[in-house]
Design an enzyme around this catalytic site. Structure first.
Site, PDB file in Angstrom:
ATOM      1  CG  ASN A 138      -0.509  -0.210   5.905  1.00  0.00           C
ATOM      2  OD1 ASN A 138      -1.599   0.448   6.158  1.00  0.00           O
ATOM      3  ND2 ASN A 138       0.107   0.338   4.854  1.00  0.00           N
ATOM      4  CG  HIS A 170      -5.040   1.379   3.049  1.00  0.00           C
ATOM      5  ND1 HIS A 170      -4.492   1.817   1.271  1.00  0.00           N
ATOM      6  CD2 HIS A 170      -3.834   1.654   3.495  1.00  0.00           C
ATOM      7  CE1 HIS A 170      -3.344   1.601   0.916  1.00  0.00           C
ATOM      8  NE2 HIS A 170      -2.685   1.959   2.278  1.00  0.00           N
ATOM      9  NE  ARG A 217      -1.481   4.584  -4.645  1.00  0.00           N
ATOM     10  CZ  ARG A 217      -0.219   3.869  -3.747  1.00  0.00           C
ATOM     11  NH1 ARG A 217      -0.925   2.535  -3.269  1.00  0.00           N
ATOM     12  NH2 ARG A 217       0.356   4.587  -3.643  1.00  0.00           N
ATOM     13  NE  ARG A 248      -1.694  -1.081   1.641  1.00  0.00           N
ATOM     14  CZ  ARG A 248      -1.838  -1.005   0.707  1.00  0.00           C
ATOM     15  NH1 ARG A 248      -2.856  -2.278   1.144  1.00  0.00           N
ATOM     16  NH2 ARG A 248      -1.555  -0.422  -0.261  1.00  0.00           N
TER      17      ARG A 248
HETATM   18  P1  NAD Z   1       9.498   3.906   7.821  1.00  0.00           P
HETATM   19  O1  NAD Z   1       9.991   2.788   8.451  1.00  0.00           O
HETATM   20  O2  NAD Z   1      10.223   5.726   6.894  1.00  0.00           O
HETATM   21  O3  NAD Z   1       9.267   5.635   9.211  1.00  0.00           O
HETATM   22  C1  NAD Z   1       8.565   5.000  10.645  1.00  0.00           C
HETATM   23  C2  NAD Z   1       8.489   5.766  11.482  1.00  0.00           C
HETATM   24  O4  NAD Z   1       8.651   5.042  13.043  1.00  0.00           O
HETATM   25  C3  NAD Z   1      10.322   5.698  11.777  1.00  0.00           C
HETATM   26  O5  NAD Z   1      11.385   6.576  12.203  1.00  0.00           O
HETATM   27  C4  NAD Z   1      10.588   5.049  13.382  1.00  0.00           C
HETATM   28  O6  NAD Z   1      11.260   5.107  13.969  1.00  0.00           O
HETATM   29  C5  NAD Z   1       9.265   5.074  14.062  1.00  0.00           C
HETATM   30  N1  NAD Z   1       9.180   4.591  15.004  1.00  0.00           N
HETATM   31  C6  NAD Z   1       8.702   3.028  15.303  1.00  0.00           C
HETATM   32  N2  NAD Z   1       8.187   2.888  16.427  1.00  0.00           N
HETATM   33  C7  NAD Z   1       8.070   3.973  17.268  1.00  0.00           C
HETATM   34  C8  NAD Z   1       7.763   4.738  18.345  1.00  0.00           C
HETATM   35  N3  NAD Z   1       6.603   3.619  19.479  1.00  0.00           N
HETATM   36  N4  NAD Z   1       7.500   5.921  18.581  1.00  0.00           N
HETATM   37  C9  NAD Z   1       7.590   6.737  17.524  1.00  0.00           C
HETATM   38  N5  NAD Z   1       7.643   6.777  16.201  1.00  0.00           N
HETATM   39  C10 NAD Z   1       8.525   5.323  15.788  1.00  0.00           C
HETATM   40  O7  NAD Z   1       7.889   3.858   7.612  1.00  0.00           O
HETATM   41  P2  NAD Z   1       6.874   4.386   6.325  1.00  0.00           P
HETATM   42  O8  NAD Z   1       7.365   3.968   4.713  1.00  0.00           O
HETATM   43  O9  NAD Z   1       7.144   5.515   7.194  1.00  0.00           O
HETATM   44  O10 NAD Z   1       5.559   3.939   7.020  1.00  0.00           O
HETATM   45  C11 NAD Z   1       5.139   4.374   8.078  1.00  0.00           C
HETATM   46  C12 NAD Z   1       4.018   3.499   8.348  1.00  0.00           C
HETATM   47  O11 NAD Z   1       2.992   4.120   7.231  1.00  0.00           O
HETATM   48  C13 NAD Z   1       3.868   1.843   7.758  1.00  0.00           C
HETATM   49  O12 NAD Z   1       2.813   1.109   8.567  1.00  0.00           O
HETATM   50  C14 NAD Z   1       3.236   1.993   6.497  1.00  0.00           C
HETATM   51  O13 NAD Z   1       3.255   0.533   6.359  1.00  0.00           O
HETATM   52  C15 NAD Z   1       2.680   2.733   6.624  1.00  0.00           C
HETATM   53  N6  NAD Z   1       1.829   3.685   5.104  1.00  0.00           N
HETATM   54  C16 NAD Z   1       0.531   3.444   5.157  1.00  0.00           C
HETATM   55  C17 NAD Z   1      -0.390   4.385   4.003  1.00  0.00           C
HETATM   56  C18 NAD Z   1      -1.296   4.646   4.145  1.00  0.00           C
HETATM   57  O14 NAD Z   1      -1.590   4.701   2.765  1.00  0.00           O
HETATM   58  N7  NAD Z   1      -1.607   4.150   5.160  1.00  0.00           N
HETATM   59  C19 NAD Z   1       1.064   4.687   3.344  1.00  0.00           C
HETATM   60  C20 NAD Z   1       2.147   4.543   2.992  1.00  0.00           C
HETATM   61  C21 NAD Z   1       3.293   4.155   4.388  1.00  0.00           C
END
Ligand code: NAD
Length: 300
Positions: A119, A174, A150, A87
């Site tokens: 992340n 995380h 988990r 991450r």
């Molecule tokens: P994804 O690619 O499916 O979705 C990301 C979305 O963000 C896309 O729809 C994209 O168009 C949008 N986006 C990008 N730039 C943007 C902006 N400037 N304004 C508005 N929207 C914007 O990715 P995902 O699988 O949904 O993951 C999203 C984030 O969440 C990632 O960074 C991932 O690592 C994180 N995540 C965190 C956890 C956690 O436990 N903290 C768990 C899962 C995923």
């Protein structure tokens, strides 16, 4: 006042979170925004088909300015990790995305709770605290709630006791340096080590930490666990439940954000609790802190 939840980023995590919130029936209104306006429109239309069976009365596509006025703002926008990618490698690109989003939201509702999910969540939570100027108790990250669940799930599978009855926390980053506080984990007041050998517990903690890579290997992204965690956190805030949830929060001593169990109330974080650790766990937590301090230095 009817509660408004806003979700920024309607990719895998954002759209699943919207659905989890809708099904949990605590929000009057859900607002969605994504840089990809057409995808977002599709999600809003699709989700609106589920309104009939639930209590939420409105789901809409909004601007960043509008979502800045919501009661709870969840940020899931940004790049997600690819197969095998840690991450922490997402920092530079996602910092720019968080910056742009927060600038466009200004002026943010001064009572809003801002939950960062993007992340690397700990460093981006710290960054969001710095640039929103909201009180730190109102800005936190989803942190290791998911990792803790988990861990509890794998322990539950092993010993045949419900995961809700197992009290165990994952602390720190995380990410890969997270620390499972196994020495103070309990079941009905007894140490977990009375139920499982320490070496086996360590193997379970490693498996829990690696689960994200396993899921991404098979389906490229994760969504259900994090969406459920976010819906439960919103519910806790809306109903002022005062549950203890490990979230990524500001730790003054180190000037970083990392996960510790926190009492979450309607106004955000009421207080952060310290978990007793054995010497090995303390050393690992120190390593996790050092990693987060290094990542903070990479913020631009
Ligand atoms: P994804 O690619 O499916 O979705 C990301 C979305 O963000 C896309 O729809 C994209 O168009 C949008 N986006 C990008 N730039 C943007 C902006 N400037 N304004 C508005 N929207 C914007 O990715 P995902 O699988 O949904 O993951 C999203 C984030 O969440 C990632 O960074 C991932 O690592 C994180 N995540 C965190 C956890 C956690 O436990 N903290 C768990 C899962 C995923």
């Amino acid at each position: 006042m009817p509660t408004k939840i806003a979700i920024i980023g309607t990719g895998s995590v954002g759209s699943t979170t919207a659905y989890a919130c809708l099904m949990s029936n605590f929000a009057a209104e859900i607002m969605l925004v994504d840089i990809n306006e057409l995808d977002c429109k599709g999600e809003v239309l699709d989700l609106s088909d589920a309104l009939f069976f639930n209590k939420t009365s409105k789901i809409s596509q909004a601007t960043l300015k509008q979502v800045g006025q919501a009661d709870i703002i969840i940020v899931t926008a940004g790049k997600a990790q690819k197969k095998g990618q840690p991450r922490s490698e997402l920092l530079q690109i996602n910092q720019q995305i968080i910056k742009q989003i927060i600038e466009e939201m200004h002026p943010i509702n001064p009572h809003a709770i801002l939950i960062i999910v993007t992340n690397p969540v700990d460093t981006l939570t710290l960054y969001a605290q710095q640039i929103t100027k909201l009180p730190k108790k109102q800005v936190f990250g989803s942190g290791t709630l998911l990792d803790s669940l988990r861990l509890r799930n794998l322990i539950a599978e092993k010993i045949g006791i419900a995961e809700q009855s197992i009290h165990a926390y994952v602390l720190g980053e995380h990410g890969d340096s997270q620390v499972a506080a196994l020495s103070s984990a309990t079941i009905a007041g007894s140490p977990l080590t009375n139920f499982i050998e320490k070496s086996e517990l360590n193997a379970i903690a490693k498996k829990a930490q690696q689960k994200v890579y396993e899921i991404i290997q098979y389906k490229n992204f994760t969504c259900y666990g994090i969406a459920s965690c976010l819906a439960a956190t919103c519910e806790n805030i809306i109903f002022n439940q005062k549950r203890i949830i490990p979230v990524s929060c500001y730790i003054q001593e180190y000037d970083i954000c990392m996960s510790m169990p926190a009492i979450i109330v309607a106004q955000g974080i009421k207080s952060v609790l310290r978990v007793p650790l054995d010497s090995q766990e303390s050393k690992k937590l120190q390593d996790s802190i050092s990693k987060l301090e290094d990542m903070k230095r990479n913020l631009q």
